[in-house]
Every structure is written in C-alpha cells, then in structure tokens.
Write an enzyme that holds these catalytic residues in place. Structure first.
Site, short mmCIF file in Angstrom:
data_model
loop_
_atom_site.label_atom_id
_atom_site.label_comp_id
_atom_site.label_asym_id
_atom_site.label_seq_id
_atom_site.Cartn_x
_atom_site.Cartn_y
_atom_site.Cartn_z
N ALA A 114 7.36 2.35 2.14
CA ALA A 114 6.88 1.27 3.00
C ALA A 114 7.48 -0.05 2.52
O ALA A 114 7.88 -0.18 1.36
CB ALA A 114 5.36 1.19 2.99
N PHE A 115 7.51 -1.03 3.43
CA PHE A 115 8.26 -2.26 3.12
C PHE A 115 7.66 -3.05 1.97
O PHE A 115 8.33 -3.90 1.39
CB PHE A 115 8.37 -3.14 4.38
CG PHE A 115 7.28 -4.15 4.53
CD1 PHE A 115 6.05 -3.81 5.05
CD2 PHE A 115 7.48 -5.46 4.11
CE1 PHE A 115 5.05 -4.75 5.17
CE2 PHE A 115 6.48 -6.41 4.23
CZ PHE A 115 5.26 -6.05 4.76
N LYS A 116 6.41 -2.77 1.60
CA LYS A 116 5.80 -3.55 0.52
C LYS A 116 6.56 -3.39 -0.80
O LYS A 116 6.52 -4.27 -1.65
CB LYS A 116 4.33 -3.19 0.36
CG LYS A 116 3.54 -3.64 1.59
CD LYS A 116 2.06 -3.65 1.40
CE LYS A 116 1.36 -4.27 2.61
NZ LYS A 116 1.65 -3.56 3.89
N ASP A 117 7.29 -2.29 -0.95
CA ASP A 117 8.13 -2.12 -2.15
C ASP A 117 9.16 -3.24 -2.30
O ASP A 117 9.52 -3.60 -3.42
CB ASP A 117 8.89 -0.79 -2.09
CG ASP A 117 7.97 0.41 -2.22
OD1 ASP A 117 6.96 0.33 -2.93
OD2 ASP A 117 8.30 1.45 -1.61
N MET A 120 7.13 -6.00 -3.95
CA MET A 120 6.32 -5.60 -5.09
C MET A 120 7.20 -5.19 -6.27
O MET A 120 6.87 -5.47 -7.42
CB MET A 120 5.42 -4.46 -4.68
CG MET A 120 4.18 -4.34 -5.49
SD MET A 120 2.98 -5.63 -5.18
CE MET A 120 1.96 -4.86 -3.93
#
Ligand SMILES: *Cc1c(COP(=O)(O)O)cnc(C)c1O
Length: 480
Positions: A114-117, A120
């Site tokens: 998911a794009f949060k990587d 993060m």
C-alpha cells in the site's frame, strides 16, 4: 526552512524539531512558513535528476524542506530507502498507461503493498538517524485496523533506538493483514491484540498519551498521518509522476487521488504550490464523503461514528480528515486566527463549519475538484478496467479511477494514484467478477513472491484485555 502552526503559533521550528512530533503545541498542524518555489531552471534540473534515480529526485525535493540534516547524510538515507529491493523496481513508482490519456502511478509496490510505505519507509530511516544523533530512544505506540500498523512495523523493524507497540482488535483484521504484522520476527516489534474493537484500541492509545508523566518517562511517540515528514516524502512522487507522464515541462497533468485523511492529496497540493504544473487535483472519496461534500458545498462536517460506513475500500473509511486543516490554512490566506476559529471554535461548538463565499470561490484556483464512488462503482470500475486494459486494480484505486474519468480533458494526462494492490482485497475482486463476468475470463490477484505463503508463517502477538493499565505494564516490561 522553518515550520509554523496552522493555528497561529509562529515560533519557528526546524525540520528535525518537528520530525518526532505530532500536533503543534497550540493544537494545529505544522507547515513550512512558505512553500519553496521551483522555477523553470530547477524543474529542468529535476527532470534530469528523476532520470538518474528516484532517490536523487527525492534528495532535490527534500533539500528545500530540510536544512538541519547535512546533505550527504540526507542523500545516504534516501538512497538506502528508495531501492529496487524494497520497492520492486528501479523506477520505484512506475507509470502504467491504461488508455487515452489515463495513467496509473504505482505507489503500492513496497513491503505492505500500500502507498503508505512510500512515506513510512523514509520515516523509519529519519527516526533512526535523528534518535542516534540525540542519543535518545523512542517507543512508538499506535492503534491499527490494518494498513497503517503494518506499514509502520515494516518501516521500523530492526531500527536502533525504536520499539513499536501496535494495538489491533483481536481477531478482527483480515487473515492476510494479521499474517503480515504477526509474522515479523523482529524483537523491537510488539503486536498487542486487544480484546475489543478498533475504537477500544484507539481509546487506550489516547489514555496512555494523556498520561503525561508516563509519556515522558517512557518516551512515547506516534507515527500518524499528520506527521510533516510523511507528507513531504509524498510530495516527491507527484514530481516523479509528472516527469514520467510528460515529455516537456511546458505540459500540464492532472492527478486523481483516492482520499481519506487528506494526507496523500495534500502532498499534491504542496507540489502544486511549489510550481509543479498540475492542472487539477481530483479528490475521490468512497461513501464516506466528508471531503467531497466540502469541495462541492464549502461545508466541512465530520461524521459521527454511527454515520461512518464500513466499505470495501476500508482505508478511506474516515469520519474526519486529519490533514485537512493544512489546506484550509492556505485557503483562508494562511490566517492562523481564522483557521483556529474554524477548527477550534466553530467546529468544536457546532460540529461543522462553512467557509465564506469568497473563500469558497478560491478553491478553483487551487485546482481542486471532487467526486464520490460507491461499492457498485468500485465493482464496475474493476471489471471495466480489466476488460479494457487487462489491468487489475484494487478497490481504493478503483474509487480514484471512477472519479478521474469524470474529469479527463483532451491533451491533459490524468494520473491516477494506485494506493494498494488488489491482492490485499481479493474478496471484493472476486465479487466484482462473480457479479457480472460473462465468460470464463476471470483474473486472480497475485501476491508478490516475498509475501507468498505468509499465512503459514509463525506468529508473534500478545493478547491483552481492553485495559490501558495492562498495556502500560506491558510497555514498562518491554520498552526500548
Ligand atoms: C491510507 C490510504 C488511503 C487514503 O490516504 P489519505 O492520505 O488518508 O487520504 C487510500 N488508499 C489506501 C490503500 C490507503 O492505505
């Protein structure tokens, strides 16, 4: 570059000062005191940097926002973060053409799909660097119902000076999400399965954070989406997507963004304020349409829990948008007193606010348009995209794509941000093809090799009752 609060506190703070913080002391969010402007010569230089590597482009962009980390260190951190090994390709965020002027920018090839990587992973590197520089350590406490928790754990695993205590509702995450988090073998990662629902987990985090003596004694921190470093990391891929989708810096592009807490699209807003030739920022919501309502009517009305729908694009199931205040601050001419009055007074008193007609009229100048998408729209978009382009998209990206198509203009590439991989939402994908698939042509979402068979790996987690004191005792016994 100094940072100020959206609610009027103008005490100048450096990037490293706000890196480990959440809200500003006055309750506002941090923003740079002004947006650095990128002129034509700089944009030309950045196009060349983007050709060399994503990390080089990231270095150019972040250098404008970070002046208290030596350049050589920042470059090294970025090069160690944005690698082929972690993000699956040299391009890091490859652009795929769907059809007539519509593109997908893949932001979901990182460790948790998911794009949060994207943000993060950098946050993990920056935290480790800054904590080592100060000779400090940090215990990160969070609550998750899925995506954010796993992105945080994969970013912080094995990092020196950091321990993670992640609360999740026992037995309520999807089997894949549980496997993703609970199979991590790293000693600094603590999965606490709470006997309760997600709200119980969040209440415990609040209770622990409100105990200021405990918070200070055990150096409790968070990694939530209002963190400025996360936001600025996301600015980079708007530039990367622009350079991929165009042949020259004379061209404009539009971006369509599946939105929840307004973090992702806020980074697009920052890129546009810097001078990136973005024509439109297309904001897409699911049935939880707080933001679509604002951009159509000028009224921001967060929803009660009972009014918040559980949908098949769960990472966009929000009742309020925690980063939205940043945009409102710019919309009202960076007037901290006005922003404070809207959020801390009108919203607190009446549960909603409406901007003035004059303020509302300015929205067009910021490039924002919006739309919403429903479960039926998602299923239809997933099917149509497969049939037309032989491309399987996840439910969140489908929301973005559905709304994007309402705003496509001739000659302006429309870049839809792909925020997750379909393998994470296999159930809805199956539903999409069961409902209307004629013929035997039914795709199956594939899990990348690194995560294949993850459900069978040994799991590490501790079950605790929904009791803040028990969580505090656990932290005392296991803190870094
Ligand atoms: C977090 C998330 C979103 C929403 O992003 P915001 O920055 O909160 O607007 C959309 N899609 C996926 C898959 C996510 O994980």
């Amino acid at each position: 570059m100094k940072y100020v609060s959206t609610r009027g506190d103008t005490t100048p703070r450096g990037f490293s000062d706000i890196l480990l913080e959440g809200l500003a002391p006055d309750g506002g969010l941090y923003l740079p005191e002004r947006y650095p402007r990128v002129d034509a010569a700089t944009l030309a230089r950045w196009r060349a940097a983007a050709d060399r590597s994503y990390a080089e482009l990231a270095f150019e962009v972040l250098s404008l926002f970070v002046d208290d980390i030596p350049g050589a260190d920042l470059r090294r951190l970025l090069q160690a973060t944005y690698t082929d090994a972690v993000f699956g390709s040299r391009e890091i965020t490859p652009l795929a053409k769907l059809d007539d002027g519509v593109f997908l920018q893949e932001l979901s090839n990182g460790p948790t799909l998911a794009f949060k990587d994207m943000a993060m992973q950098l946050l993990g590197a920056l935290f480790e660097y800054e904590l080592a520089r100060r000779g400090e350590h940090l215990n990160i406490l969070g609550a998750t119902s899925g995506d954010t928790g796993s992105a945080a754990e994969y970013a912080m695993r094995g990092k020196h000076g950091i321990a993670v205590f992640m609360l999740s509702p026992h037995g309520r995450m999807s089997p894949f999400q549980q496997a993703q988090m609970f199979s991590l073998p790293d000693a600094n990662i603590h999965n606490l399965a709470i006997e309760g629902v997600f709200d119980d987990c969040q209440d415990i985090v609040k209770a622990v954070s409100n105990d200021l003596a405990f918070k200070r004694r055990w150096k409790i921190g968070t990694v939530n989406s209002i963190n400025w470093a996360r936001l600025v990391a996301q600015v980079v891929y708007y530039f990367a997507g622009y350079f991929r989708a165009t042949a020259s810096n004379e061209q404009q592009v539009s971006f369509a963004v599946p939105s929840g807490n307004f973090g992702n699209i806020c980074a697009g807003h920052v890129a546009r304020m810097m001078g990136l030739p973005i024509r439109r920022l297309v904001l897409a919501t699911n049935e939880n349409d707080v933001l679509d309502e604002f951009f159509r009517t000028g009224t921001y009305r967060p929803r009660a829990a009972a009014e918040t729908h559980e949908t098949s694009s769960p990472s966009m199931d929000i009742s309020k948008a925690s980063n939205f205040e940043r945009f409102v601050f710019d919309l009202v001419g960076r007037d901290g007193a006005r922003t404070r009055s809207l959020f801390a007074e009108t919203l607190a008193r009446e549960g909603a606010f409406t901007v003035t007609g004059e303020e509302f009229a300015r929205i067009a100048g910021f490039g924002f348009v919006s739309g919403r998408s429903t479960h039926a729209d998602r299923l239809g978009t997933i099917r149509a995209t497969w049939r037309r382009s032989r491309r399987l998209v996840d439910t969140h990206t489908a929301d973005g794509l559905k709304v994007a198509r309402e705003f496509v203009e001739p000659g302006v590439p429309m870049v839809v941000l792909e925020t997750a991989q379909p393998a994470k939402f296999a159930q809805t994908i199956c539903e999409a093809f069961a409902a209307g698939a004629a013929g035997g042509d039914v795709p199956t979402p594939t899990v990348p090799p690194a995560l294949a068979g993850i459900e069978a790996r040994p799991r590490r987690f501790t079950v605790l009752p929904a009791d803040a004191r028990r969580v505090m005792q656990y932290i005392e016994a296991h803190a870094g």
